[in-house]
Design a protein around this motif. Structure first.
Motif, PDB file in Angstrom:
ATOM      1  N   LEU A   1      -2.573  55.204  12.376  1.00  0.00           N
ATOM      2  CA  LEU A   1      -2.962  53.860  11.942  1.00  0.00           C
ATOM      3  C   LEU A   1      -1.830  53.043  11.323  1.00  0.00           C
ATOM      4  O   LEU A   1      -2.025  51.880  10.956  1.00  0.00           O
ATOM      5  CB  LEU A   1      -4.113  53.968  10.926  1.00  0.00           C
ATOM      6  CG  LEU A   1      -5.419  54.561  11.472  1.00  0.00           C
ATOM      7  CD1 LEU A   1      -6.448  54.672  10.368  1.00  0.00           C
ATOM      8  CD2 LEU A   1      -5.965  53.702  12.612  1.00  0.00           C
TER       9      LEU A   1
ATOM     10  N   ASN B   1      -1.248  49.498  12.776  1.00  0.00           N
ATOM     11  CA  ASN B   1      -2.204  48.481  12.310  1.00  0.00           C
ATOM     12  C   ASN B   1      -1.840  47.995  10.910  1.00  0.00           C
ATOM     13  O   ASN B   1      -1.934  46.801  10.597  1.00  0.00           O
ATOM     14  CB  ASN B   1      -3.621  49.065  12.273  1.00  0.00           C
ATOM     15  CG  ASN B   1      -4.127  49.474  13.641  1.00  0.00           C
ATOM     16  OD1 ASN B   1      -3.354  49.763  14.549  1.00  0.00           O
ATOM     17  ND2 ASN B   1      -5.441  49.516  13.797  1.00  0.00           N
TER      18      ASN B   1
ATOM     19  N   SER C   1      -9.184  52.523   8.530  1.00  0.00           N
ATOM     20  CA  SER C   1      -9.230  51.304   9.362  1.00  0.00           C
ATOM     21  C   SER C   1      -9.939  50.180   8.629  1.00  0.00           C
ATOM     22  O   SER C   1      -9.496  49.013   8.655  1.00  0.00           O
ATOM     23  CB  SER C   1      -9.936  51.593  10.689  1.00  0.00           C
ATOM     24  OG  SER C   1      -9.180  52.469  11.481  1.00  0.00           O
TER      25      SER C   1
END
Length: 530
Positions: free
Chosen positions: A394, A397, A431
């Motif tokens: 992740l 992101n 997330s």
């Protein structure tokens, strides 16, 4: 009129039959009064002349509260019945005499009795119990068959003595239903009880004494005032005392009971005692609770269904509309569009397709989890290794929003988990943290261990969650689909998957959040195999 046929008194052993009847009379008398006749009384009753025996037989036969009859062994026809027999079956004596057994007691009862009759033919005395349809309704009867012999010891008849045991059967049924009886003296508060009563309260034997105060002490505190109030009302109004409550048994087990009682009034109409029953209804309460849980699960399933329909009707519709709209523009206007415009439209189509694909993946994963079709293979893993793996996945992101992710758990923390489920939980929580954190924000991943489990936390300094939203985060019927700080969208199913997978491990998940200051999602996992 001589009711007993001459054949019986000429051929049967009258003293033997008379003895059996007298024994039954004495037995029944003892059951009622507790009196025990002397051997002398019994002897005198059996040493009469033949004429006296005839009179004694008839007198006893109609005095004893039992059905008495004589049946010929060859024809199985009645040759004598007493008054109670005639009255109980509701058939005139003159119709019973000379009738076959099955014509009086019925075909089914005759079939049941036949095997016992055959035993009597071989000279045995037999006793059995069965239900009979009498004038007063269906009753339980205990039947005693005894053979009657002639002078050559040949069986020539059946002496039949039977009596109604319906009340004792009802008492037996009450005992089998775990019901105890009691009577409370309202003047001094002491109570008579049956053994079953005290056993319901956890005592193996009947206590020397029992009082109303002892009963109240067994009632759990939350129920005491209600029980007392109903008791006082019943005594004051002379009405029934009927209630359910929880008691603490002697062995420490909390048990549900049902009790009812009725006041006993004196000549002045004042209540002097209360008598009633108490029953252990714990199993029934468990069944009721199971039914409530089943209803709750059914409502939950309906909520799931409604949510899926909502997703299919709304969340899937929007990205598909985008795909259809942009693709139609390409088809209709591709000749007039420049390269950058085509690239922009293609990017929007790709973005919508990815959103749709993620939504479908979440729906399918959730559905599989609900059907228990996702393999569950826990193993001992090092949490820091999992944390680093999630960070690597992740970090692109996070970098896109200039967000820092700190992974600080100790190298020594090991957990017993299914690796795929844990990664799904961590991906969703991290997330979401990225999604709801502004540019330049910070996310911290940590774990703390105690003697029972590990508490894992994912903390951000993002926009936080409104109080009303906190209550809906893990509820399928209230799924939120809030947009992120950069307009990111989601299905709202991610947190439901987290709850499902954490629960699969026997853990729990929760969130602490304040608007404008960020959120802290926490969940627990086991540290070893139980």
């Amino acid at each position: 009129m001589r009711i007993v046929s001459k054949k019986i008194f000429d051929t049967m052993n009258k003293n033997e039959l008379e003895n059996r009847i007298i024994e039954l009379e004495l037995e029944l008398s003892n059951l009622k009064s507790g009196a025990i006749p002397t051997k002398k009384e019994t002897k005198l009753a059996t040493n009469n002349t033949p004429e006296d025996s005839d009179v004694k037989f008839l007198t006893l036969a109609n005095y004893i509260p039992a059905h008495i009859a004589y049946v010929d062994i060859e024809t199985l026809q009645y040759e004598y019945v007493n008054d109670l027999f005639e009255k109980s079956f509701g058939i005139p004596r003159e119709k019973i005499i000379g009738s076959h057994i099955k014509d009086v007691i019925g075909e089914e009862n005759y079939k049941f009795a036949l095997k016992y009759i055959n035993e009597v033919k071989s000279g045995k005395s037999i006793s059995y119990e069965n239900t009979f349809n009498l004038v007063s309704g269906k009753r339980w009867i205990r039947v005693n068959y005894s053979p009657v012999f002639d002078a050559n010891s040949k069986v020539i008849g059946i002496a039949l003595v039977s009596y109604d045991i319906t009340d004792s059967k009802k008492t037996e049924e009450i005992v089998n239903q775990n019901i105890g009886a009691w009577e409370l003296n309202l003047e001094d508060g002491t109570a008579w009880r049956s053994l079953k009563h005290d056993q319901i309260f956890g005592y193996d034997t009947l206590l020397p004494e029992w009082t109303f105060d002892m009963f109240i002490e067994h009632v759990i505190p939350d129920d005491r005032e209600v029980v007392k109030g109903k008791f006082e009302k019943a005594v004051a109004t002379g009405t029934e005392w009927n209630f359910e409550c929880r008691i603490l048994r002697k062995d420490g087990i909390i048990c549900w009971i049902w009790a009812k009682g009725n006041p006993v009034l004196n000549e002045s109409g004042e209540p002097v005692s209360m008598e009633g029953i108490v029953q252990d209804i714990n199993e029934r309460k468990k069944a009721e609770q199971a039914l409530k849980e089943s209803e709750k699960n059914l409502h939950q399933l309906n909520a799931d269904k409604d949510r899926f329909i909502s997703i299919l009707g709304h969340d899937l519709k929007n990205p598909f509309n985008n795909i259809l709209g942009f693709s139609e523009i390409l088809i209709d206007e591709i000749e007039s569009l420049n390269k950058d415009e085509i690239k922009d439209i293609a990017g929007n189509i790709n973005k919508s397709a990815r959103i749709t694909n993620k939504l479908l993946e979440d729906i399918l994963t959730w559905a599989r989890a609900q059907q228990d079709k996702i393999p569950f293979k826990p193993q001992i893993l090092n949490f820091r290794d999992i944390c680093i793996d999630i960070f690597e996945i992740l970090s692109p992101n996070a970098n896109a929003k200039n967000i820092t992710i700190n992974c600080t758990p100790s190298d020594e923390i090991n957990i017993y988990v299914d690796i795929d489920m844990l990664k799904t939980v961590m991906r969703n929580l991290v997330s979401n943290a990225i999604k709801f954190t502004n540019n330049g924000g910070v996310i911290n991943i940590n774990a703390e261990q105690n003697s029972e489990n590990v508490t894992i936390s994912v903390t951000d300094n993002g926009i936080g969650i409104e109080p009303d939203g906190l209550k809906k985060l893990f509820d399928i019927s209230e799924v939120l689909t809030t947009k992120g700080t950069a307009g990111e969208t989601g299905t709202g199913l991610g947190l439901l998957l987290c709850k499902e997978f954490v629960g699969k491990h026997g853990g729990k998940i929760w969130v602490e959040s304040e608007v404008g200051k960020g959120s802290n999602f926490k969940f627990t996992l086991p540290i070893s195999v139980e």
